[in-house]
Write a protein that holds these residues in place. Structure first.
Motif, PDB file in Angstrom:
ATOM      1  N   ALA A  44      -9.688   0.744 -17.924  1.00  0.00           N
ATOM      2  CA  ALA A  44      -9.705   1.620 -19.096  1.00  0.00           C
ATOM      3  C   ALA A  44      -9.580   3.088 -18.691  1.00  0.00           C
ATOM      4  N   ALA A  45     -10.220   3.460 -17.591  1.00  0.00           N
ATOM      5  CA  ALA A  45     -10.123   4.846 -17.111  1.00  0.00           C
ATOM      6  C   ALA A  45      -8.700   5.172 -16.660  1.00  0.00           C
ATOM      7  N   VAL A  46      -8.020   4.201 -16.047  1.00  0.00           N
ATOM      8  CA  VAL A  46      -6.626   4.410 -15.630  1.00  0.00           C
ATOM      9  C   VAL A  46      -5.756   4.716 -16.845  1.00  0.00           C
ATOM     10  N   ILE A  47      -5.867   3.897 -17.877  1.00  0.00           N
ATOM     11  CA  ILE A  47      -5.061   4.083 -19.087  1.00  0.00           C
ATOM     12  C   ILE A  47      -5.381   5.428 -19.740  1.00  0.00           C
ATOM     13  N   ILE A  72      -2.376  -4.242 -13.544  1.00  0.00           N
ATOM     14  CA  ILE A  72      -2.413  -2.921 -14.183  1.00  0.00           C
ATOM     15  C   ILE A  72      -1.069  -2.220 -14.017  1.00  0.00           C
ATOM     16  N   CYS A  73      -0.479  -2.339 -12.837  1.00  0.00           N
ATOM     17  CA  CYS A  73       0.830  -1.723 -12.604  1.00  0.00           C
ATOM     18  C   CYS A  73       1.859  -2.258 -13.591  1.00  0.00           C
ATOM     19  N   ARG A  74       1.920  -3.558 -13.712  1.00  0.00           N
ATOM     20  CA  ARG A  74       2.888  -4.159 -14.645  1.00  0.00           C
ATOM     21  C   ARG A  74       2.615  -3.698 -16.074  1.00  0.00           C
ATOM     22  N   GLN A  75       1.343  -3.626 -16.449  1.00  0.00           N
ATOM     23  CA  GLN A  75       0.977  -3.175 -17.792  1.00  0.00           C
ATOM     24  C   GLN A  75       1.411  -1.732 -18.036  1.00  0.00           C
ATOM     25  N   ILE A  76       1.115  -0.831 -17.093  1.00  0.00           N
ATOM     26  CA  ILE A  76       1.453   0.584 -17.338  1.00  0.00           C
ATOM     27  C   ILE A  76       2.960   0.814 -17.304  1.00  0.00           C
ATOM     28  N   LYS A  77       3.685   0.024 -16.523  1.00  0.00           N
ATOM     29  CA  LYS A  77       5.145   0.152 -16.516  1.00  0.00           C
ATOM     30  C   LYS A  77       5.724  -0.215 -17.882  1.00  0.00           C
ATOM     31  N   ASP A  78       5.046  -1.144 -18.595  1.00  0.00           N
ATOM     32  CA  ASP A  78       5.478  -1.537 -19.935  1.00  0.00           C
ATOM     33  C   ASP A  78       4.992  -0.568 -21.013  1.00  0.00           C
ATOM     34  N   GLU A  79       3.812   0.009 -20.830  1.00  0.00           N
ATOM     35  CA  GLU A  79       3.157   0.721 -21.928  1.00  0.00           C
ATOM     36  C   GLU A  79       3.160   2.245 -21.831  1.00  0.00           C
ATOM     37  N   ILE A  80       3.301   2.811 -20.642  1.00  0.00           N
ATOM     38  CA  ILE A  80       3.215   4.264 -20.479  1.00  0.00           C
ATOM     39  C   ILE A  80       4.614   4.845 -20.406  1.00  0.00           C
ATOM     40  N   PHE A  81       4.925   5.731 -21.367  1.00  0.00           N
ATOM     41  CA  PHE A  81       6.231   6.396 -21.360  1.00  0.00           C
ATOM     42  C   PHE A  81       6.329   7.270 -20.118  1.00  0.00           C
ATOM     43  N   ASP A  82       7.447   7.196 -19.419  1.00  0.00           N
ATOM     44  CA  ASP A  82       7.690   7.980 -18.210  1.00  0.00           C
ATOM     45  C   ASP A  82       6.560   7.764 -17.196  1.00  0.00           C
ATOM     46  N   TRP A 101       7.003  -7.930  -8.184  1.00  0.00           N
ATOM     47  CA  TRP A 101       6.792  -8.456  -9.533  1.00  0.00           C
ATOM     48  C   TRP A 101       6.110  -7.426 -10.426  1.00  0.00           C
ATOM     49  N   SER A 102       5.165  -6.690  -9.866  1.00  0.00           N
ATOM     50  CA  SER A 102       4.404  -5.719 -10.664  1.00  0.00           C
ATOM     51  C   SER A 102       5.204  -4.445 -10.962  1.00  0.00           C
ATOM     52  N   ARG A 103       6.352  -4.302 -10.322  1.00  0.00           N
ATOM     53  CA  ARG A 103       7.243  -3.152 -10.481  1.00  0.00           C
ATOM     54  C   ARG A 103       6.739  -1.891  -9.787  1.00  0.00           C
ATOM     55  N   ALA A 104       5.910  -2.053  -8.769  1.00  0.00           N
ATOM     56  CA  ALA A 104       5.459  -0.914  -7.964  1.00  0.00           C
ATOM     57  C   ALA A 104       6.622  -0.399  -7.130  1.00  0.00           C
ATOM     58  N   GLU A 105       6.678   0.911  -6.956  1.00  0.00           N
ATOM     59  CA  GLU A 105       7.745   1.510  -6.156  1.00  0.00           C
ATOM     60  C   GLU A 105       7.503   1.369  -4.659  1.00  0.00           C
ATOM     61  N   ALA A 106       6.246   1.196  -4.260  1.00  0.00           N
ATOM     62  CA  ALA A 106       5.917   1.049  -2.834  1.00  0.00           C
ATOM     63  C   ALA A 106       4.629   0.250  -2.703  1.00  0.00           C
ATOM     64  N   ALA A 107       4.423  -0.324  -1.517  1.00  0.00           N
ATOM     65  CA  ALA A 107       3.197  -1.075  -1.247  1.00  0.00           C
ATOM     66  C   ALA A 107       2.834  -0.930   0.224  1.00  0.00           C
ATOM     67  N   VAL A 108       1.535  -0.834   0.484  1.00  0.00           N
ATOM     68  CA  VAL A 108       1.001  -0.838   1.847  1.00  0.00           C
ATOM     69  C   VAL A 108      -0.198  -1.781   1.865  1.00  0.00           C
ATOM     70  N   THR A 109      -0.518  -2.302   3.050  1.00  0.00           N
ATOM     71  CA  THR A 109      -1.615  -3.258   3.153  1.00  0.00           C
ATOM     72  C   THR A 109      -2.953  -2.552   3.370  1.00  0.00           C
ATOM     73  N   LEU A 110      -3.994  -3.259   2.945  1.00  0.00           N
ATOM     74  CA  LEU A 110      -5.370  -2.836   3.200  1.00  0.00           C
ATOM     75  C   LEU A 110      -5.833  -3.474   4.496  1.00  0.00           C
ATOM     76  N   PRO A 111      -6.738  -2.874   5.252  1.00  0.00           N
ATOM     77  CA  PRO A 111      -7.259  -1.536   5.022  1.00  0.00           C
ATOM     78  C   PRO A 111      -6.169  -0.488   5.209  1.00  0.00           C
ATOM     79  N   VAL A 112      -6.389   0.659   4.594  1.00  0.00           N
ATOM     80  CA  VAL A 112      -5.399   1.734   4.620  1.00  0.00           C
ATOM     81  C   VAL A 112      -5.185   2.207   6.059  1.00  0.00           C
TER      82      VAL A 112
END
Length: 133
Positions: A44-47, A72-82, A101-112
């Protein structure tokens, strides 16, 4: 003076959020702006923050609970303009297909891993700046 970039960091784990802050430092590369963080521990804080605007890049923890960063990534790609670009933190390299699948532009593994993370974040900040120019 170069403007700052605002990076939203979502994880239910304060240690993961700290890893992101420490790996980034003041700026992830010399050719990108200094970074300010907005930390979120709930979906909710992200949105709310994205609706407010001003976020340049999102860093989402794919291992967060109860809602993971991939969903959350997939949701915001659908719901947040720009929607800003997303850097997804994934549990293992084999999960890269889920980041796609989530439409993220990049991904890295944990731990950072600081060098890998800073490079990926800087790349997204550069692409965001190029799109804005």
């Amino acid at each position: 003076m170069q403007p700052t970039a605002t990076v939203l960091v979502y994880s239910d784990d304060s240690n993961t959020r700290e890893q992101v802050r420490l790996a980034t430092g003041r700026r992830p590369a010399t050719d990108v702006p200094q970074v300010e963080f907005v930390e979120c521990a709930t979906p909710a804080a992200v949105i709310k923050e994205l609706d407010r605007g001003g976020i340049d890049v999102c860093v989402l923890d794919g291992e967060a609970a109860p809602a993971g960063g991939m969903g959350i990534c997939r949701q915001i790609k659908d719901e947040i303009f720009d929607c800003p670009p997303v850097l997804l933190l994934i549990g293992r390299p084999q999960d890269a297909w889920l980041a796609t699948w989530s439409r993220a532009e990049a991904a890295v593994t944990l731990p950072v891993e600081p060098v890998e993370f800073a490079s990926a974040l800087a790349g997204l900040l550069r692409s965001k700046r190029a799109l804005s120019a």
